[in-house]
Design a protein around this motif. Sequence first.
Motif, PDB file in Angstrom:
ATOM      1  N   ASP A  16       0.861  -1.184   0.000  1.00 28.48           N
ATOM      2  CA  ASP A  16       0.000   0.000   0.000  1.00 28.48           C
ATOM      3  C   ASP A  16       0.897   1.234   0.000  1.00 28.48           C
ATOM      4  N   ILE A  17       1.041   1.873  -1.153  1.00 30.82           N
ATOM      5  CA  ILE A  17       1.980   2.986  -1.297  1.00 30.82           C
ATOM      6  C   ILE A  17       1.562   4.194  -0.469  1.00 30.82           C
ATOM      7  N   ALA A  18       0.263   4.452  -0.342  1.00 29.59           N
ATOM      8  CA  ALA A  18      -0.199   5.593   0.462  1.00 29.59           C
ATOM      9  C   ALA A  18       0.109   5.368   1.946  1.00 29.59           C
ATOM     10  N   ARG A  19      -0.073   4.145   2.423  1.00 30.86           N
ATOM     11  CA  ARG A  19       0.260   3.815   3.817  1.00 30.86           C
ATOM     12  C   ARG A  19       1.760   3.983   4.043  1.00 30.86           C
ATOM     13  N   THR A  20       2.558   3.540   3.091  1.00 29.40           N
ATOM     14  CA  THR A  20       4.012   3.681   3.178  1.00 29.40           C
ATOM     15  C   THR A  20       4.408   5.152   3.217  1.00 29.40           C
ATOM     16  N   GLU A  21       3.784   5.958   2.382  1.00 34.08           N
ATOM     17  CA  GLU A  21       4.068   7.388   2.346  1.00 34.08           C
ATOM     18  C   GLU A  21       3.786   8.039   3.708  1.00 34.08           C
ATOM     19  N   ARG A  22       2.638   7.722   4.300  1.00 35.12           N
ATOM     20  CA  ARG A  22       2.295   8.275   5.615  1.00 35.12           C
ATOM     21  C   ARG A  22       3.299   7.838   6.677  1.00 35.12           C
ATOM     22  N   GLU A  39       2.150   3.115 -11.693  1.00 33.42           N
ATOM     23  CA  GLU A  39       0.806   3.332 -11.151  1.00 33.42           C
ATOM     24  C   GLU A  39       0.687   2.664  -9.805  1.00 33.42           C
ATOM     25  N   PRO A  40       0.104   3.296  -8.778  1.00 33.44           N
ATOM     26  CA  PRO A  40      -0.497   4.619  -8.880  1.00 33.44           C
ATOM     27  C   PRO A  40       0.551   5.742  -8.893  1.00 33.44           C
ATOM     28  N   PHE A  41       1.641   5.614  -8.224  1.00 36.73           N
ATOM     29  CA  PHE A  41       2.783   6.525  -8.233  1.00 36.73           C
ATOM     30  C   PHE A  41       3.865   5.798  -7.467  1.00 36.73           C
ATOM     31  N   TRP A  42       5.064   6.308  -7.443  1.00 38.18           N
ATOM     32  CA  TRP A  42       6.110   5.723  -6.621  1.00 38.18           C
ATOM     33  C   TRP A  42       6.737   6.821  -5.791  1.00 38.18           C
ATOM     34  N   LEU A  43       7.509   6.433  -4.791  1.00 38.62           N
ATOM     35  CA  LEU A  43       8.078   7.378  -3.844  1.00 38.62           C
ATOM     36  C   LEU A  43       9.593   7.286  -3.850  1.00 38.62           C
ATOM     37  N   PHE A  56       7.899   1.161  -4.452  1.00 36.09           N
ATOM     38  CA  PHE A  56       6.914   0.874  -5.490  1.00 36.09           C
ATOM     39  C   PHE A  56       5.812   0.016  -4.892  1.00 36.09           C
ATOM     40  N   GLU A  57       4.567   0.278  -5.282  1.00 35.18           N
ATOM     41  CA  GLU A  57       3.469  -0.612  -4.912  1.00 35.18           C
ATOM     42  C   GLU A  57       3.425  -1.715  -5.963  1.00 35.18           C
ATOM     43  N   MET A  58       3.582  -2.961  -5.512  1.00 42.90           N
ATOM     44  CA  MET A  58       3.658  -4.056  -6.464  1.00 42.90           C
ATOM     45  C   MET A  58       3.266  -5.364  -5.793  1.00 42.90           C
ATOM     46  N   GLU A  59       2.451  -6.130  -6.432  1.00 48.11           N
ATOM     47  CA  GLU A  59       2.065  -7.442  -5.928  1.00 48.11           C
ATOM     48  C   GLU A  59       3.150  -8.465  -6.239  1.00 48.11           C
ATOM     49  N   GLY A  60       3.297  -9.420  -5.352  1.00 45.27           N
ATOM     50  CA  GLY A  60       4.139 -10.578  -5.630  1.00 45.27           C
ATOM     51  C   GLY A  60       5.622 -10.407  -5.395  1.00 45.27           C
ATOM     52  N   LYS A  61       6.096  -9.203  -5.133  1.00 42.45           N
ATOM     53  CA  LYS A  61       7.521  -9.001  -4.933  1.00 42.45           C
ATOM     54  C   LYS A  61       7.874  -8.778  -3.462  1.00 42.45           C
ATOM     55  N   GLU A  97      12.078  -2.930 -19.263  1.00 44.43           N
ATOM     56  CA  GLU A  97      11.640  -1.562 -18.994  1.00 44.43           C
ATOM     57  C   GLU A  97      11.353  -1.364 -17.516  1.00 44.43           C
ATOM     58  N   ALA A  98      11.684  -0.175 -17.035  1.00 47.10           N
ATOM     59  CA  ALA A  98      11.434   0.230 -15.653  1.00 47.10           C
ATOM     60  C   ALA A  98      11.049   1.705 -15.690  1.00 47.10           C
ATOM     61  N   PRO A  99      10.436   2.227 -14.641  1.00 50.53           N
ATOM     62  CA  PRO A  99      10.099   3.648 -14.651  1.00 50.53           C
ATOM     63  C   PRO A  99      11.324   4.513 -14.944  1.00 50.53           C
ATOM     64  N   GLY A 100      11.252   5.266 -16.027  1.00 50.15           N
ATOM     65  CA  GLY A 100      12.326   6.178 -16.386  1.00 50.15           C
ATOM     66  C   GLY A 100      13.540   5.551 -17.029  1.00 50.15           C
TER      67      GLY A 100
END
Length: 127
Positions: A16-22, A39-43, A56-61, A97-100
């Motif tokens: 949960d990226i929002a929980r991690t951000e908080r 998606e949804p965004f990364w930090l 990164f928010e990601m399932e399975g990793k 491919e990876a972000p950026g």
Amino acid sequence: MTFRPRRASIVFYVADIARTERFYNETLGLTLERQEGAEPFWLSGKLEDGLEMVFFEMEGKRGDTPAVVFEVSDGGIDDIVESLAAKGVTIVTPVSEAPGGWSADFLDPDGFGLGLWQAENKPRSLK
């Protein structure tokens, strides 16, 4: 090709990226900034010593992280991965491919996961 890393990041895959951000911003006082490209965004945020933390928010990793990811600052990620494989290094994820940019994952002799990341504006091969 010999690769001499100059910069590394610690990468976390979270549920949960929002929980991690908080948590990191409010509880620990580390300033993480929202980034685009996943998606949804990364930090990302840097500690005072310059070490970068990326989320990164990601399932399975989850559970496979944190991972140390070395930046390939001059380009040539394809050449580096080819050289590692020729030396018997286990390549877990080929250049993809990876972000950026581009990334690849491999294992050290004890099975610890390490990664490479290269910006998309750098050449994938220097040959």
